[in-house]
Write an enzyme that holds these catalytic residues in place. Structure first.
Site, PDB file in Angstrom:
ATOM      1  N   ASP A   9       0.857  -1.176   0.000  1.00  0.00           N
ATOM      2  CA  ASP A   9       0.000   0.000   0.000  1.00  0.00           C
ATOM      3  C   ASP A   9       0.898   1.231   0.000  1.00  0.00           C
ATOM      4  O   ASP A   9       1.703   1.422   0.911  1.00  0.00           O
ATOM      5  CB  ASP A   9      -0.888  -0.043   1.259  1.00  0.00           C
ATOM      6  CG  ASP A   9      -2.046   0.933   1.150  1.00  0.00           C
ATOM      7  OD1 ASP A   9      -2.257   1.472   0.042  1.00  0.00           O
ATOM      8  OD2 ASP A   9      -2.726   1.132   2.163  1.00  0.00           O
ATOM      9  N   ASP A 104      -2.936   2.582  -6.091  1.00  0.00           N
ATOM     10  CA  ASP A 104      -1.922   2.699  -5.049  1.00  0.00           C
ATOM     11  C   ASP A 104      -1.787   1.459  -4.178  1.00  0.00           C
ATOM     12  O   ASP A 104      -1.148   1.511  -3.145  1.00  0.00           O
ATOM     13  CB  ASP A 104      -2.213   3.926  -4.176  1.00  0.00           C
ATOM     14  CG  ASP A 104      -3.509   3.789  -3.409  1.00  0.00           C
ATOM     15  OD1 ASP A 104      -4.343   2.951  -3.807  1.00  0.00           O
ATOM     16  OD2 ASP A 104      -3.681   4.498  -2.416  1.00  0.00           O
ATOM     17  N   GLU A 105      -2.402   0.357  -4.548  1.00  0.00           N
ATOM     18  CA  GLU A 105      -2.221  -0.841  -3.736  1.00  0.00           C
ATOM     19  C   GLU A 105      -2.287  -2.083  -4.602  1.00  0.00           C
ATOM     20  O   GLU A 105      -2.768  -2.041  -5.738  1.00  0.00           O
ATOM     21  CB  GLU A 105      -3.275  -0.914  -2.620  1.00  0.00           C
ATOM     22  CG  GLU A 105      -4.684  -0.962  -3.156  1.00  0.00           C
ATOM     23  CD  GLU A 105      -5.729  -1.210  -2.079  1.00  0.00           C
ATOM     24  OE1 GLU A 105      -5.442  -1.920  -1.102  1.00  0.00           O
ATOM     25  OE2 GLU A 105      -6.848  -0.696  -2.239  1.00  0.00           O
TER      26      GLU A 105
END
Lengths: 358, 366
Positions: A9, A104-105
């Site tokens: 993350d 973003d992860e």
């Protein structure tokens, strides 16, 4: 054999990219998202801004109240997509089983990975190092034996942290977890659980499967399992799009039903055009309404035949609107989504059924 | 409140009522049926708010009262009791006690005052018809109604009354059924209504006594039909039925006469190899034969040839096999009359012995 799952993350991703590209923002409370004089919300904010109580999905105007010296910038998606592409390239050095739910992860299944002697912790540390080297951004990693625990673990030592939850620790760890920290349990469900006296994983574990199914429907099964640290969802590297939607937030709350109908026409036009471009047809239409106080509702309808025209969809929307409180409550956001997607077969094969009324 | 009733008097009315009640409820009380006992009658009511069925049953042994009980459970209990059973119902506090022979049940109840009222306007139109006559008209049309079409007015049956004439029309756009009959009374009005699909299918099931005299009353928004001791009510679809008259106003090729059974068997066999999704089959018609053929994406093929006597020019046209089969199966005589429009825009399927009904199937482009 237990699986080895890593959840990566990125730390305050959009804000971190901005602070990297514009050094004048470094060390300052930075908010990426809507402008405070608009009705937009916070998309991401820097850790400096979080100290003032600013968080994602908060109205930008509220963020300004909390921190008058905060810097507000609009998102630059191209830059975030580029960084996201770089980190996915790094993941691919270790495994093909990568599931990125957002920019973003990502979840990685490294059960069969050979790098770092197969140690998931070492792989996660390696990945973190490479991400920082390639992007000058930091990431946090969670390592565990399923997606649910890996995701929670990545959150524990943020930012730039790493945490391991072993199969031996899993069940006991879940027991101590407050219910609001469970991913997949949102605000509404949390409130419902608290009302039922379920405060922690331990309380949840005491609930019978029947009770959970009865209270929460199908997802009750998921709660029953995660309360025991069990989550068998695979890391899915070929997620296909299940729905397609568009929405709009208004500069000022609206409540005029005619205006609402007109906005839905626009949204339907946009959404149907998108579907057309992707050569898809949909059988389910869902409308989404966020009231001025941020209460969010959805209403949907599934048909046997594909939804093709704005006129036919408008009629369904009008029906669905009857099951909402439009006209009596102010509205801040409207959205339309299509799901139950299928490929457009009809046009491809050239077969056409004539219609009496077409 | 209490009463005694024979199982056989209760079972059929319960079955009719449960058919109307939706399996999944928005309001718990809608899963219940309303029982009212008064004036030596048991009155049972069930509704899904779109349709309502009310049945009156005469009682000898009773004390008055009202309550609502879970309909499906009550039906299942009565259904599974011995056929000659006598059943005693007693309301005790908030439980309905059911005793029969050595069986005892206690059902939960909800207050009758909370049962939703079915709103109806004053009925401005009325006509009478015998059940068998009306049922025949329904049987010949309902199979063409649309199901969950976005053109919501097609998800129902249109009834047009013009003085002493009744016309029923159902269509999903791909095919259409029309039925014309006299109602043998001067109503003095002309009007049309659309009854929703679920209501029509339920109504058709209620017409099991061919000799019953139906009183049909309606307004712009509601219809009510009295069938012996039962009252069926439904909300109407508030829309204008689309214009279908153009389909009759065109030139046609000469008609083709075919043995129904031979035709039906040929259609059924050919459709085995039709594309599963579109069910397309092609008709090639010349002076002495009708060739029915199809092929599918696996390159399998089927062909049947029927001998006919056809004086017109050659025709090539394609249809959905299922639509054609549905229509042909609904003919009563041994012959089928097929008439195709000159621009190949549609096909009529008729019964040589009964002019009251016609089926129309729209073609496909393969």
């Amino acid at each position: 054999m237990a699986r080895k799952i890593i959840h990566i993350d990125m730390d305050a991703f959009f804000a971190a990219v901005e602070q990297r590209d514009f050094p004048q923002y470094q060390g300052k409370p930075l908010v990426v998202g809507g402008m405070p004089d608009s009705r937009g919300v916070v998309s991401t904010c820097s850790y400096e801004a979080r100290k003032y109580g600013i968080h994602s999905a908060m109205p930008a105007a509220r963020a300004l109240q909390l921190c008058p010296q905060a810097i507000f910038v609009k998102p630059r998606f191209a830059a975030y997509q580029e960084a996201s592409r770089q980190i996915r390239e790094i993941f691919r050095q270790y495994t093909d089983l990568i599931e990125p739910p957002s920019l973003d992860e990502a979840y990685l299944d490294v059960s069969l990975a050979t790098a770092c002697r197969g140690s998931a912790m070492l792989i996660a540390e390696d990945i973190k190092r490479k991400i920082t080297a390639a992007t000058q951004l930091t990431a946090s990693a969670g390592v565990s034996y399923n997606k649910f625990l890996a995701k929670i673990a990545s959150d524990l030592n943020k930012p730039n942290g790493i945490h391991l939850i072993t199969p031996e620790q899993g069940p006991a760890f879940v027991e101590t977890l407050p219910i609001g920290r469970f991913h997949g349990i949102g605000r509404a469900t949390e409130a419902k659980m608290l009302a039922l006296g379920i405060k922690t994983g331990r309380d949840l574990k005491k609930c019978s499967r029947e009770l959970l199914l009865q209270q929460f429907g199908k997802v009750g099964n998921f709660y029953y399992h995660i309360a025991r640290g069990i989550d068998n969802r695979p890391v899915n590297n070929h997620r296909t799009r299940k729905s397609f939607g568009v929405e709009m937030t208004f500069q000022q709350d609206i409540d005029d039903p005619e205006l609402i109908t007109r906005h839905f026409q626009d949204l339907l036009n946009k959404a149907l055009n998108k579907l057309q471009q992707k050569k898809l047809v949909a059988r389910t239409i869902t409308i989404k309404i966020k009231y001025a106080n941020f209460d969010l509702i959805t209403r949907s309808r599934t048909l046997n035949s594909p939804l093709m025209t704005v006129t036919s969809c408008s009629r369904l929307v009008a029906d669905l609107l009857k099951k909402t409180e439009i006209g009596t409550r102010k509205i801040r956001l409207l959205g339309v989504a299509f799901s139950s997607l299928e490929e457009q077969v009809q046009s491809r094969s050239g077969v056409r059924q004539m219609d009496l009324f077409a | 409140m209490n009463f005694i009733i024979d199982r056989e008097h209760l079972l059929a009315p319960l079955q009719h009522i449960v058919n109307v009640i939706e399996k999944r409820q928005t309001m718990p009380i809608l899963a219940n049926l309303l029982m009212v006992i008064k004036d030596e009658q048991l009155v049972l009511t069930g509704t899904d708010l779109e349709i309502q069925i009310v049945v009156r049953i005469k009682l000898d042994n009773m004390t008055a009262g009202t309550v609502t009980v879970p309909a499906r459970k009550l039906l299942d209990i009565c259904r599974l009791l011995p056929s000659t059973a006598q059943i005693k119902f007693t309301l005790q506090d908030d439980k309905l006690k059911i005793n029969s022979g050595r069986s005892r049940f206690s059902l939960s109840t909800l207050p009758a005052d909370d049962y939703p009222k079915f709103d109806e306007d004053t009925f401005s139109y009325q006509f009478k018809i015998r059940a068998d006559r009306f049922k025949k008209a329904l049987d010949k049309t309902v199979f063409c109604m649309a199901n969950q079409d976005v053109r919501y007015y097609l998800n129902g049956l249109m009834i047009n009354i013009s003085n002493d004439q009744m016309k029923l029309v159902a269509s999903d756009g791909h095919r259409l059924a029309v039925y014309d009959d006299s109602i043998e009374q001067q109503t003095g009005y002309e009007t049309r209504i659309i009854i929703p699909r679920k209501g029509i299918l339920e109504l058709n099931r209620l017409l099991d006594d061919p000799e019953a005299d139906l009183t049909i009353q309606f307004s712009d928004n509601n219809i009510r039909i009295c069938i012996n001791n039962l009252i069926f009510s439904a909300k109407l679809i508030d829309a204008k039925y689309p214009d279908f008259s153009k389909v009759f106003q065109q030139s046609f090729y000469p008609q083709i006469e075919i043995q129904k059974k031979t035709f039906k068997d040929a259609l059924t066999r050919v459709s085995i190899l039709a594309n599963e999704k579109f069910k397309g089959i092609a008709f090639d018609i010349n002076s002495d034969s009708l060739r029915i053929s199809t092929h599918n994406p696996d390159r399998e093929e089927a062909e049947e040839e029927l001998l006919i006597d056809y004086p017109g020019e050659d025709i090539s046209i394609a249809f959905n096999a299922q639509y054609f089969l549905d229509a042909v199966s609904n003919l009563d005589s041994e012959l089928a009359i097929i008439t195709i429009a000159e621009n190949s825009s549609c096909c009529f399927i008729e019964d040589p012995n009964d002019e009251r009904f016609k089926f129309i199937v729209m073609p496909m482009l393969l």
